[in-house]
Structure formats: C-alpha cells, structure tokens
Design an enzyme around this catalytic site. Structure first.
Site, PDB file in Angstrom:
ATOM      1  N   ASP A  89       0.834  -1.204   0.000  1.00  0.00           N
ATOM      2  CA  ASP A  89       0.000   0.000   0.000  1.00  0.00           C
ATOM      3  C   ASP A  89       0.868   1.253   0.000  1.00  0.00           C
ATOM      4  O   ASP A  89       1.916   1.290   0.654  1.00  0.00           O
ATOM      5  CB  ASP A  89      -0.895  -0.015   1.247  1.00  0.00           C
ATOM      6  CG  ASP A  89      -2.019   0.991   1.171  1.00  0.00           C
ATOM      7  OD1 ASP A  89      -2.321   1.477   0.063  1.00  0.00           O
ATOM      8  OD2 ASP A  89      -2.609   1.293   2.224  1.00  0.00           O
ATOM      9  N   ASN A 105     -10.544  -3.349  -7.162  1.00  0.00           N
ATOM     10  CA  ASN A 105      -9.738  -2.387  -7.914  1.00  0.00           C
ATOM     11  C   ASN A 105     -10.299  -2.069  -9.290  1.00  0.00           C
ATOM     12  O   ASN A 105      -9.892  -1.069  -9.915  1.00  0.00           O
ATOM     13  CB  ASN A 105      -8.295  -2.886  -8.069  1.00  0.00           C
ATOM     14  CG  ASN A 105      -7.476  -2.778  -6.804  1.00  0.00           C
ATOM     15  OD1 ASN A 105      -6.482  -3.467  -6.644  1.00  0.00           O
ATOM     16  ND2 ASN A 105      -7.898  -1.919  -5.873  1.00  0.00           N
TER      17      ASN A 105
END
Length: 243
Positions: A20, A68
């Site tokens: 991340d 996503n």
C-alpha cells in the site's frame, strides 16, 4: 492446519504483504500515480529477491483486488500493463532461481492476454520448489471463499464430509503453507479483504513506510518483529519465536 503452531521456531516461513502507498508516494513527489505503481513493481522485485535469504519459503502479495476494477479506467489499464511487463522482464529470472509463481484469484473477467500470461507463467515455473511467490490478482478473500463453496457444491459431495481442511483445499491459495505474518505498508491498519481465512492465526504487522520505498531492510525488520511475538493458537500455550 491453522490451529497448529509453526514448527519452525525461527519463522516466519510465509509472509503476506499488502503493498500500500503507491499513490501517496507519487503524490508526495508531484508525480502521476502511474509512476508510483511502476516504483512499486521495483520494490516488489527487491523484496522477492531478499525473501529467501531471510528464511522465507513463501511470499504472497496483493497485486490487484476484485474491488480495484472500480478505479479509473486509465489506472486499471496501467496496472494491467505492469503485470505484462513484470512477467516479461522477470519470468526468466524467477524460473532460473527456482521460484514457483502462482496467481491466486479469479481468472474470469481478466483480459485474454493477461489470462494467457498468468497461465504461461504458472506453467513455466510449476517445477520449481525453492520458493513460492503468490501474486494475488483479481483477488478478494470473500470472493475466494464463495468460489470455494461453489466448487464444493458442484462436486456433488455430501456436505456431511466437509471439514475446515477440506474446504481450505478448495481455496485458490491452497498450494501455500499457512500464513505466519501479514504485513501492510503505508501505516493503514486493515486487511482490506485479503487472506481472511488464511490469516486466521497469523500475526499482523503495520509498517509506516510507503510501498515504493520497501525492500530488504523493511522485510528484515518485519521478520525480526515476528520473532519477538508470543503466538497463541486457540487454547494452546503461547509459542515465543526465537530471537
């Protein structure tokens, strides 16, 4: 499987990484998000090369989630391109270095060329047994659990025979050893639908470093932190990792 403590006191054997911070890394430098993702691929290469030297036998990374797809089309296209480039540039090296590449997640919905790349990469490295690299792609833990339930239902087997071990073998991550440690970078503190079944008894670690800056030193710190933990497995006595 998950209720038994690791027999490797040095541990961990299997680390799962939520990579991340690519976007924030790029923003802090006044760069497009795409360049953050590209820098993240370089961080992945560094980390994969370091993992076996730190005693790991398996590394699972969160490459692209089922959620996503909601990102802007241009960013999704960039991420797909990175998969193509990563496999093309690194598959030969991974094959030579004894790395087996597995891509857990749904194949349905992937562009045809990406699916072909995934299948070719898995086939070319299937014989390797030095190290297992899993890149979870088009993956979500809830979706994977639902898919496993569907596989069992379609098998026609008697539900009375279903056990946790039997169900676990139906997950797309079934080839991997139990997860010992889940690491998330960038300071965020959540699992984000990643390996929720597999991480039932894993240790959790949140490192305040953006993913593009990650590498061998950061992974070594995560391994060392794991070794200081007292692990508890249900009603069993705590197991302290050797430091």
């Amino acid at each position: 499987m998950a209720d038994s403590p690791s027999s490797d006191a040095e541990g961990p054997r299997h680390v799962a990484l939520i990579m991340d911070g690519n976007g924030r890394w790029a923003k802090a430098r006044g760069l497009p998000r795409a360049l953050g993702h590209r820098a993240g691929v370089e961080a992945l290469k560094r980390t994969v090369q370091a993992a076996p030297e730190l005693g790991l036998t398996c590394l699972t990374v969160f490459g692209f989630s089922t959620e996503n797809w909601r990102r802007p089309a241009a960013e999704v296209s960039e991420l797909m391109g990175l998969v193509r480039n990563y496999v093309e540039s690194d598959l030969g090296r991974l094959e030579r270095e004894g790395v087996r590449l597995r891509i857990p997640g749904r194949r349905e919905g992937l562009p045809d060329d990406i699916r072909a790349i995934v299948e070719r990469a898995e086939a070319r490295t299937a014989h390797n047994d030095r190290f297992l690299l899993q890149v979870a792609f088009n993956y979500g833990s809830r979706a994977d659990i639902v898919d496993a339930a569907r596989r069992f239902a379609l098998s026609g087997e008697d539900p009375a025979i279903l056990t946790e071990d039997r169900f676990e073998r139906l997950l797309s991550t079934s080839d991997a050893p139990p997860v010992d440690l889940v690491v998330r970078t960038s300071g965020e503190r959540r699992l984000s639908n990643f390996l929720m079944w597999e991480a039932a008894y894993a240790e959790l670690l949140f490192q305040d470093i953006l993913w593009p800056d990650y590498g061998p030193d950061s992974l070594a710190k995560a391994v060392e932190a794991f070794r200081t933990r007292e692990r508890r497995f249900g009603g069993l006595e705590p197991t302290r990792q050797a430091g």
